[in-house]
Design a protein around this motif. Structure first.
Motif, mmCIF file in Angstrom:
data_model
loop_
_atom_site.group_PDB
_atom_site.id
_atom_site.type_symbol
_atom_site.label_atom_id
_atom_site.label_comp_id
_atom_site.label_asym_id
_atom_site.label_seq_id
_atom_site.Cartn_x
_atom_site.Cartn_y
_atom_site.Cartn_z
ATOM 1 N N PHE A 234 49.176 136.857 -29.155
ATOM 2 C CA PHE A 234 49.384 137.914 -28.164
ATOM 3 C C PHE A 234 48.508 139.115 -28.489
ATOM 4 C CE2 PHE A 234 51.969 141.493 -26.372
ATOM 5 C CZ PHE A 234 51.971 141.076 -25.043
ATOM 6 N N GLU A 235 48.080 139.807 -27.413
ATOM 7 C CA GLU A 235 47.281 141.021 -27.572
ATOM 8 C C GLU A 235 47.852 142.123 -26.696
ATOM 9 O OE1 GLU A 235 43.272 140.084 -26.537
ATOM 10 O OE2 GLU A 235 42.967 138.683 -28.206
ATOM 11 N N SER A 236 48.047 143.299 -27.291
ATOM 12 C CA SER A 236 48.484 144.463 -26.521
ATOM 13 C C SER A 236 48.207 145.719 -27.325
ATOM 14 C CB SER A 236 49.980 144.383 -26.194
ATOM 15 O OG SER A 236 50.763 144.644 -27.344
ATOM 16 N N GLU A 237 48.315 146.860 -26.653
ATOM 17 C CA GLU A 237 48.154 148.128 -27.353
ATOM 18 C C GLU A 237 49.260 148.328 -28.377
ATOM 19 O OE1 GLU A 237 47.911 151.302 -24.586
ATOM 20 O OE2 GLU A 237 46.033 150.609 -23.668
ATOM 21 N N ARG A 238 50.411 147.785 -28.092
ATOM 22 C CA ARG A 238 51.535 147.960 -29.005
ATOM 23 C C ARG A 238 51.431 147.047 -30.213
ATOM 24 N NH1 ARG A 238 58.037 147.321 -27.589
ATOM 25 N NH2 ARG A 238 58.781 147.818 -29.683
ATOM 26 N N GLU A 239 51.036 145.777 -29.967
ATOM 27 C CA GLU A 239 51.004 144.828 -31.079
ATOM 28 C C GLU A 239 50.099 143.652 -30.734
ATOM 29 O OE1 GLU A 239 54.614 144.452 -33.509
ATOM 30 O OE2 GLU A 239 54.581 142.345 -32.909
ATOM 31 N N THR A 240 49.200 143.315 -31.643
ATOM 32 C CA THR A 240 48.300 142.177 -31.483
ATOM 33 C C THR A 240 48.387 141.306 -32.727
ATOM 34 O OG1 THR A 240 46.747 143.319 -30.008
ATOM 35 C CG2 THR A 240 45.875 141.463 -31.275
ATOM 36 N N GLY A 241 48.409 140.000 -32.518
ATOM 37 C CA GLY A 241 48.457 139.103 -33.664
ATOM 38 C C GLY A 241 48.940 137.734 -33.254
ATOM 39 N N TRP A 242 49.465 136.988 -34.214
ATOM 40 C CA TRP A 242 50.009 135.660 -33.949
ATOM 41 C C TRP A 242 51.240 135.432 -34.813
ATOM 42 C CZ3 TRP A 242 50.155 133.394 -38.602
ATOM 43 C CH2 TRP A 242 49.139 133.655 -39.535
ATOM 44 N N ALA A 243 52.017 134.440 -34.411
ATOM 45 C CA ALA A 243 53.191 134.029 -35.184
ATOM 46 C C ALA A 243 53.246 132.513 -35.184
ATOM 47 C CB ALA A 243 54.470 134.606 -34.585
ATOM 48 N N ILE A 244 53.661 131.957 -36.313
ATOM 49 C CA ILE A 244 53.845 130.523 -36.433
ATOM 50 C C ILE A 244 55.081 130.263 -37.279
ATOM 51 C CG2 ILE A 244 52.334 130.298 -38.465
ATOM 52 C CD1 ILE A 244 51.390 127.593 -37.198
ATOM 53 N N ARG A 245 55.807 129.219 -36.954
ATOM 54 C CA ARG A 245 57.020 128.911 -37.697
ATOM 55 C C ARG A 245 57.207 127.399 -37.818
ATOM 56 N NH1 ARG A 245 62.823 129.458 -34.856
ATOM 57 N NH2 ARG A 245 63.233 128.251 -36.748
ATOM 58 N N ASN A 246 57.949 127.006 -38.856
ATOM 59 C CA ASN A 246 58.527 125.675 -38.925
ATOM 60 C C ASN A 246 60.019 125.835 -38.664
ATOM 61 O OD1 ASN A 246 59.577 126.613 -41.374
ATOM 62 N ND2 ASN A 246 58.049 125.534 -42.610
ATOM 63 N N GLN A 247 60.820 124.861 -39.005
ATOM 64 C CA GLN A 247 62.237 124.961 -38.674
ATOM 65 C C GLN A 247 62.908 126.136 -39.384
ATOM 66 O OE1 GLN A 247 63.519 122.686 -36.354
ATOM 67 N NE2 GLN A 247 65.228 124.105 -36.223
ATOM 68 N N GLN A 248 62.372 126.547 -40.532
ATOM 69 C CA GLN A 248 63.031 127.597 -41.311
ATOM 70 C C GLN A 248 62.256 128.903 -41.389
ATOM 71 O OE1 GLN A 248 64.378 126.374 -45.177
ATOM 72 N NE2 GLN A 248 65.304 128.342 -45.658
ATOM 73 N N TYR A 249 60.947 128.830 -41.648
ATOM 74 C CA TYR A 249 60.189 130.048 -41.952
ATOM 75 C C TYR A 249 59.241 130.430 -40.825
ATOM 76 C CZ TYR A 249 61.845 129.429 -46.740
ATOM 77 O OH TYR A 249 62.635 129.295 -47.862
#
Length: 461
Positions: free
Chosen positions: A399-414
């Motif tokens: 995601f990209e925005s003025e408030r927050e840009t970056g990425w997220a990734i998860r498995n079942q727990q983390y």
């Protein structure tokens, strides 16, 4: 229509559906409890559920597919998750949940445009270039409606998009749903409307000013379109509600007694936000009640949110570090319910990881396509009737925005998040689902977890 009447009507409706459902494993009778507000709503489910070997009463064995999208509704604003002490009364959604399946690990994206792109293309934003609110979906992308029309196994489906579009970019040159291969469109083209009682209503390229309550008019359009169909159909119904601006819904649609005065709206914004959800719930109930018994028994209903609750009205006691437009759970973890034709699991919850992209393959497969995975989309159809299935091992969003840009990734727990400046944070979503304790700075050794998630990130990208 007040709350008690709405509960009675939706209970009666779903008892009728249960008696004719197909592909529903399990049965029996009894009372199932669905969370509403501070008190529980009990829905009597005494009608027997058809065994999966039964045949449908409908002449058309392929299900109608209704995808309902709520705009800006996070888990803290959904009665089916009971995270907040301040929740909307939603008897229609409660009944769908009690007679269907609630998903606990569904990820949308932090914004409406980006989620809609993922849903309609089956691709992550990094694949389409739609990474920010307001980005235009490239004309080269094949949307779900066009895909269904192009596959001989699903070509008989009639399809429409009613409600909010917000994939055409900004300005006068924005693209139109019809241009992308969507045969019927009725709703609003942009991201928000200026007033729920004064807004621009567009139907297949023709626009007019409407003074009808937005949620009601979209429901009217959906009812009219469904009644015109003579074969199996797929309807994408994207409500604008409960997106800002905050307002007072018609008195017969909400159970909240509010004045509607500007000072009251400013002092009690969440009350008005939740009232919009209640009004939407009432109108969803009216839509379902308008369908014939044959249509109802042959329709699968999905209900989802497109991103988390806006910061102005989020329950900050639930999500302490994020809301809409952030990569925190408050921004991307949203409600998801499946109920009706083909949903064999009743009054159950599912913890499998689901991504917004996965609706593309799932809906195509439900409609008869042989595809079970396409693009970044993995079908979860089998989960509707079976347990202990994990369609995907990882979930991802950028995601990209003025408030927050970056990425997220998860498995079942983390869950690992990286922001534009390179900072990374890690959370244990099983033991800390509200993300109150960051792990990378805690002194523990999480190098193997981080390496695993980064390796999957590289594979995705």
């Amino acid at each position: 229509m007040r709350l008690a009447t709405r509960i009675a009507n939706t209970s009666i409706f779903f008892l009728g559906v249960l008696s004719t459902l197909t592909a529903c494993g399990g049965g029996g009778s009894g009372a199932v409890e669905a969370v509403a507000s501070d008190t529980a709503v009990v829905v009597e489910a005494s009608a027997p559920v058809a065994d999966s070997s039964d045949t449908t009463a409908s002449d058309d064995p392929k299900p109608n597919i209704l995808l309902i999208i709520s705009d800006d509704q996070g888990l803290d604003s959904s009665a089916q998750y009971a995270l907040s002490q301040d929740l909307p009364a939603t008897p229609t959604l409660d009944t769908l949940a009690a007679n269907g399946l609630v998903f606990d690990n569904f990820w949308a994206t932090p914004g409406c445009t980006t989620t809609r792109s993922a849903l309609i293309t089956g691709k992550y934003g990094t694949s389409t270039g739609v990474l920010a609110i307001g980005d235009e979906l490239p004309a080269s992308e094949e949307v779900l409606h066009r895909y269904l029309a192009s596959d001989e196994q699903t070509a008989q489906y009639q399809s429409a998009l009613i409600g909010k579009w917000h994939l055409g970019g900004n300005g006068a040159a924005q693209s139109h749903p019809n241009d992308m291969g969507i045969p019927y469109f009725a709703g609003s083209l942009g991201g928000a409307i200026p007033d729920y009682y004064a807004w621009t209503f567009s139907t297949n390229g023709q626009s007019e000013q409407s003074t009808s309550y937005n949620t009601t008019q979209l429901t009217d359009s959906a009812i009219e379109w469904i009644q015109e169909q003579s074969s199996s159909w797929f309807l994408w119904l994207a409500y604008v509600a409960p997106h800002l601006p905050l307002h007072l819904p018609p008195a017969d649609l909400s159970n909240r007694y509010l004045s509607g005065q500007e000072s009251d709206i400013e002092d009690n914004p969440r009350d008005y936000y939740l009232a919009a959800i209640e009004a939407m719930d009432t109108e969803i109930g009216r839509l379902l009640d308008s369908m014939s018994e044959e249509q109802r028994s042959n329709t699968i209903v999905f209900f989802i949110g497109d991103n988390g609750t806006p910061a102005q009205v989020t329950d900050s006691l639930v999500y302490v570090n994020g809301s809409k437009a952030t990569l925190a759970e408050g921004g991307i973890a949203v409600p998801m319910i499946a109920s009706g034709m083909g949903v064999g699991r009743r009054n159950e919850r599912e913890s499998a990881l689901i991504n917004a992209t996965d609706f593309f393959a799932t809906i195509a497969q439900l409609a008869g396509s042989d595809v079970s995975a396409i693009h970044d989309s993995v079908s979860f159809r089998e989960l509707l009737s079976e347990t202990d299935i994990a369609p995907r091992q990882y979930n991802y969003v950028a995601f990209e925005s003025e408030r927050e840009t970056g990425w997220a990734i998860r498995n079942q727990q983390y869950k690992l998040i990286e922001y534009a400046e390179g900072q990374q944070v890690l959370y244990d979503l099983i033991n800390d689902p509200l993300e109150t304790t960051e792990l990378l700075g805690s002194g523990g050794d999480y190098s193997s977890v981080r390496s695993e998630l980064l390796a999957e990130l590289d594979a995705i990208r």
